[in-house]
Enzyme design. Sequence first.
Site, short mmCIF file in Angstrom:
data_model
loop_
_atom_site.label_atom_id
_atom_site.label_comp_id
_atom_site.label_asym_id
_atom_site.label_seq_id
_atom_site.Cartn_x
_atom_site.Cartn_y
_atom_site.Cartn_z
N HIS A 143 47.19 45.22 47.58
CA HIS A 143 46.74 43.87 47.19
C HIS A 143 47.97 43.10 46.72
CE1 HIS A 143 43.49 41.37 44.86
NE2 HIS A 143 44.52 40.60 45.22
N ASP B 83 49.21 41.89 43.08
CA ASP B 83 48.58 40.59 43.38
C ASP B 83 49.62 39.50 43.68
OD1 ASP B 83 46.37 39.00 43.86
OD2 ASP B 83 45.81 38.74 41.76
N ASP B 84 50.09 38.81 42.65
CA ASP B 84 51.09 37.73 42.80
C ASP B 84 52.21 37.99 41.80
OD1 ASP B 84 49.52 35.78 44.65
OD2 ASP B 84 48.11 36.29 43.04
N HIS C 159 38.19 39.29 48.33
CA HIS C 159 38.25 39.17 46.87
C HIS C 159 36.82 38.94 46.39
CE1 HIS C 159 42.51 38.63 47.46
NE2 HIS C 159 42.75 38.32 46.20
N GLU D 86 36.31 39.08 40.72
CA GLU D 86 37.53 38.86 39.92
C GLU D 86 37.11 37.97 38.75
OE1 GLU D 86 40.52 36.51 41.95
OE2 GLU D 86 42.07 36.95 40.45
N1 ADE Z 1 45.31 33.96 46.00
C1 ADE Z 1 46.42 34.47 45.47
N2 ADE Z 1 46.12 35.23 44.41
C2 ADE Z 1 44.77 35.20 44.28
C3 ADE Z 1 43.85 35.80 43.38
N3 ADE Z 1 44.23 36.59 42.38
N4 ADE Z 1 42.54 35.52 43.54
C4 ADE Z 1 42.14 34.73 44.54
N5 ADE Z 1 42.96 34.16 45.39
C5 ADE Z 1 44.27 34.39 45.28
ZN ZN Z 2 44.58 38.58 45.13
#
Ligand code: ADE
Ligand code: ZN
Length: 343
Positions: A21, A282-283, A201, A204
């Site tokens: 992810h 994730d990011d 996703h 969350e």
């Molecule tokens: N796009 C990038 N990161 C995300 C996340 N955590 N949830 C949904 N969309 C995303």
């Molecule tokens: Zn994500």
Amino acid sequence: MIVTQHPLDLLITRLPKAELHLHIEGSLEPEMMFDLAKRNGVALPYADVDAVRAAYQFDSLQSFLDLYYAGASVLITEQDFYDLTWAYLLRAKADNIVHTEIFYDPQTHTARGIEFAVPLAGIHRALADGHQQLGISSKLIMCFLRHLSEVDGFATLEQAMPYLAQIDGVGLDSSEFGHPPSKFERLFARCAELGLLAVAHAGEEGPASYIWEALDLLKSKRIDHGVRCTEDAELVKRLAAERMPLTVCPLSNLKLCVVKDLADHNLRELLAAGLCAMVNSDDPAYFGGYLNTNLLACRAALDLTQAEIVQLILNSFEASWLSSAQKMYWQAEVGQIVSELRS
Ligand code: ADE
Ligand code: ZN
């Protein structure tokens, strides 16, 4: 000052891992954002790198997404996407990631007038080099932005048709509230006909019902995040029975206020319930760390045991789209390193 390392931290750094992810656009570090802005003559609303980092204070998924889409505006050429992906792969190598399954968001780029083929070509070339030069295998997952329409999603799939050999699966990301998986049932059915694996996703920020929808309507093979599943005991039972993977992203959950404190994260609870959960970043450029940083932070905040850490890493391979033989190979390597470190 002498800082002693916790014995399990060595295990975390040494073990081979899979990451499942990771949004490649979310690995855009502020330094690269500035370099690319200069290279492409794009104006940024920040004075310098420190100002960018200072702006990374989020109170929700949407507050992050607004900055994330703005940051992506510096990505213009095939080489930009190559450089972005290559920088992630070097960090992945440093974290002992041997296999990665990454997301990209074509609509974020086509909406700015970038040809569909451009991001894909740069990302794909870097992934091929990553395999050849760094020994990191990979899969590529094309995500649909759920805040956009079904029609937009179908148009993106149409653009992807000549390139399906380079795309392993499809995903669903962006603003969760108000955009349930059911909105994309027909699109995902078409993707399945085309042989594309699906992930989504769900759970969350959004409710547990979105996880049911992702499973039943989108035929999702994994749930990205999924941490709100623990609000629904029936759902947890099903996820455990099916060994349905949850690609959990703890520092993301902290930064986006899904949890107030990492010590409150339900990662241990998920494992204890028999779920196939693993840790991901994730990011990472926006949330304070790559995969090992996530694992080390969880070890400390949740007091994870060796057995739990090993389980998370074995789960990362189990949940991957590697062949059975490759999964067995890496899981055996994990076992071997655990026994070497013990002796
Ligand atoms: N796009 C990038 N990161 C995300 C996340 N955590 N949830 C949904 N969309 C995303
Ligand atoms: Zn994500």
